[in-house]
Motif scaffolding. Structure first.
Motif, mmCIF file in Angstrom:
data_model
loop_
_atom_site.group_PDB
_atom_site.id
_atom_site.type_symbol
_atom_site.label_atom_id
_atom_site.label_comp_id
_atom_site.label_asym_id
_atom_site.label_seq_id
_atom_site.Cartn_x
_atom_site.Cartn_y
_atom_site.Cartn_z
ATOM 1 N N TYR A 86 0.815 -1.206 0.000
ATOM 2 C CA TYR A 86 0.000 0.000 0.000
ATOM 3 C C TYR A 86 0.851 1.260 0.000
ATOM 4 O O TYR A 86 1.841 1.358 0.734
ATOM 5 C CB TYR A 86 -0.906 0.021 1.236
ATOM 6 C CG TYR A 86 -2.002 -1.002 1.180
ATOM 7 C CD1 TYR A 86 -3.244 -0.692 0.639
ATOM 8 C CD2 TYR A 86 -1.792 -2.297 1.643
ATOM 9 C CE1 TYR A 86 -4.254 -1.641 0.573
ATOM 10 C CE2 TYR A 86 -2.798 -3.250 1.583
ATOM 11 C CZ TYR A 86 -4.023 -2.914 1.046
ATOM 12 O OH TYR A 86 -5.016 -3.858 0.979
ATOM 13 N N LEU A 87 0.418 2.233 -0.791
ATOM 14 C CA LEU A 87 1.052 3.543 -0.817
ATOM 15 C C LEU A 87 0.782 4.246 0.508
ATOM 16 O O LEU A 87 -0.361 4.310 0.967
ATOM 17 C CB LEU A 87 0.502 4.368 -1.977
ATOM 18 C CG LEU A 87 1.100 5.748 -2.173
ATOM 19 C CD1 LEU A 87 2.572 5.642 -2.585
ATOM 20 C CD2 LEU A 87 0.309 6.512 -3.237
ATOM 21 N N LEU A 88 1.838 4.754 1.131
ATOM 22 C CA LEU A 88 1.701 5.494 2.383
ATOM 23 C C LEU A 88 1.290 6.925 2.044
ATOM 24 O O LEU A 88 1.968 7.617 1.288
ATOM 25 C CB LEU A 88 3.036 5.486 3.131
ATOM 26 C CG LEU A 88 3.080 6.169 4.480
ATOM 27 C CD1 LEU A 88 2.141 5.492 5.476
ATOM 28 C CD2 LEU A 88 4.503 6.168 5.025
ATOM 29 N N THR A 89 0.150 7.349 2.589
ATOM 30 C CA THR A 89 -0.343 8.713 2.374
ATOM 31 C C THR A 89 -0.694 9.333 3.720
ATOM 32 O O THR A 89 -0.668 8.653 4.753
ATOM 33 C CB THR A 89 -1.610 8.723 1.484
ATOM 34 O OG1 THR A 89 -2.703 8.149 2.228
ATOM 35 C CG2 THR A 89 -1.414 7.955 0.183
ATOM 36 N N ASP A 90 -1.057 10.602 3.699
ATOM 37 C CA ASP A 90 -1.484 11.273 4.934
ATOM 38 C C ASP A 90 -2.739 10.626 5.514
ATOM 39 O O ASP A 90 -3.015 10.754 6.699
ATOM 40 C CB ASP A 90 -1.767 12.758 4.672
ATOM 41 C CG ASP A 90 -0.505 13.530 4.350
ATOM 42 O OD1 ASP A 90 0.594 13.050 4.702
ATOM 43 O OD2 ASP A 90 -0.610 14.613 3.750
ATOM 44 N N ASN A 91 -3.509 9.933 4.669
ATOM 45 C CA ASN A 91 -4.764 9.326 5.113
ATOM 46 C C ASN A 91 -4.629 7.854 5.496
ATOM 47 O O ASN A 91 -5.627 7.237 5.884
ATOM 48 C CB ASN A 91 -5.817 9.457 4.006
ATOM 49 C CG ASN A 91 -6.141 10.902 3.714
ATOM 50 O OD1 ASN A 91 -6.228 11.717 4.630
ATOM 51 N ND2 ASN A 91 -6.296 11.232 2.444
ATOM 52 N N THR A 92 -3.436 7.292 5.383
ATOM 53 C CA THR A 92 -3.262 5.877 5.699
ATOM 54 C C THR A 92 -3.506 5.638 7.181
ATOM 55 O O THR A 92 -2.915 6.292 8.034
ATOM 56 C CB THR A 92 -1.839 5.398 5.317
ATOM 57 O OG1 THR A 92 -1.610 5.670 3.927
ATOM 58 C CG2 THR A 92 -1.686 3.903 5.569
ATOM 59 N N LYS A 93 -4.382 4.691 7.460
ATOM 60 C CA LYS A 93 -4.672 4.303 8.841
ATOM 61 C C LYS A 93 -4.073 2.918 9.072
ATOM 62 O O LYS A 93 -4.088 2.072 8.185
ATOM 63 C CB LYS A 93 -6.163 4.300 9.093
ATOM 64 C CG LYS A 93 -6.778 5.694 8.964
ATOM 65 C CD LYS A 93 -8.121 5.789 9.598
ATOM 66 C CE LYS A 93 -8.757 7.142 9.513
ATOM 67 N NZ LYS A 93 -8.093 8.215 8.889
#
Length: 189
Positions: A86-93
């Motif tokens: 998974y791409l790590l983003t500001d919204n990754t939980k």
């Protein structure tokens, strides 16, 4: 040494590391990443540490990658043999699994063939780039899904063994391994 003996030896050695020393060594490893010839790449896969197994804290490396505007991809175990990425983003939980592995809950999946660089957890490695993990084979199966030119970087708290005696044909060697003291570079076929 045989893999089973090395797993036992390095699990014991790792269990004796203090939290302060682990933090210092993780920072030293992160700083060494800056010296590698990898910065023209865009897609970087990195593991999140299992804290109870005293794995290297990869937060510093992740911060460096994000600071260079790289795409950071993290794994999730989806079966007894397979990882998803998974791409790590500001919204990754994140959630912590029953095995104490931090994993993304969901997000944007990235196919292994898109990856340029992979940071690999390990227990031990040898002077020619062979590595051993916990023995489940997740990373060997994952690496087989990647392009042949993907750069494989091991992260180790300890220096290289002379040789791992029972390497199999399914084991995939590293291109580099970074320890708190030294960065090893391996010629791969």
């Amino acid at each position: 040494m045989l893999k089973k003996d090395l797993r036992l030896k390095y699990s014991r050695l790792r269990s004796s590391i203090t939290p302060t020393l682990l933090t210092q060594q993780s920072i030293a490893i992160a700083n060494s990443v800056l010296q590698l010839p990898i910065w023209e790449n865009q897609y970087f896969h990195i593991f999140l540490p299992i804290e109870k197994k005293l794995e290297i804290d990869t937060e510093g490396i992740i911060s460096i990658l994000l600071g260079f505007d790289k795409n950071v991809i993290v794994p999730k175990v989806i079966s007894t043999t397979e990882l998803e990425h998974y791409l790590l983003t500001d919204n990754t939980k994140f959630t912590t699994t029953t095995l104490d592995i931090p994993e993304p809950i969901d997000g944007i999946t990235i196919h292994p063939e898109k990856l340029d660089v992979i940071f690999i957890p390990l227990l031990a490695f040898d002077k020619i780039g062979n590595r051993i993990g916990y023995g489940k084979g997740y990373y060997d199966r994952f690496l087989n899904q990647c392009r042949s030119d993907v750069i494989k970087i091991g992260l180790s708290l300890f220096e290289a063994e002379n040789e791992i005696d029972d390497i199999s044909t399914t084991d995939i060697p590293l291109n580099y391994c970074i320890t708190p003291i030294k960065t090893y570079s391996f010629q791969t076929p």
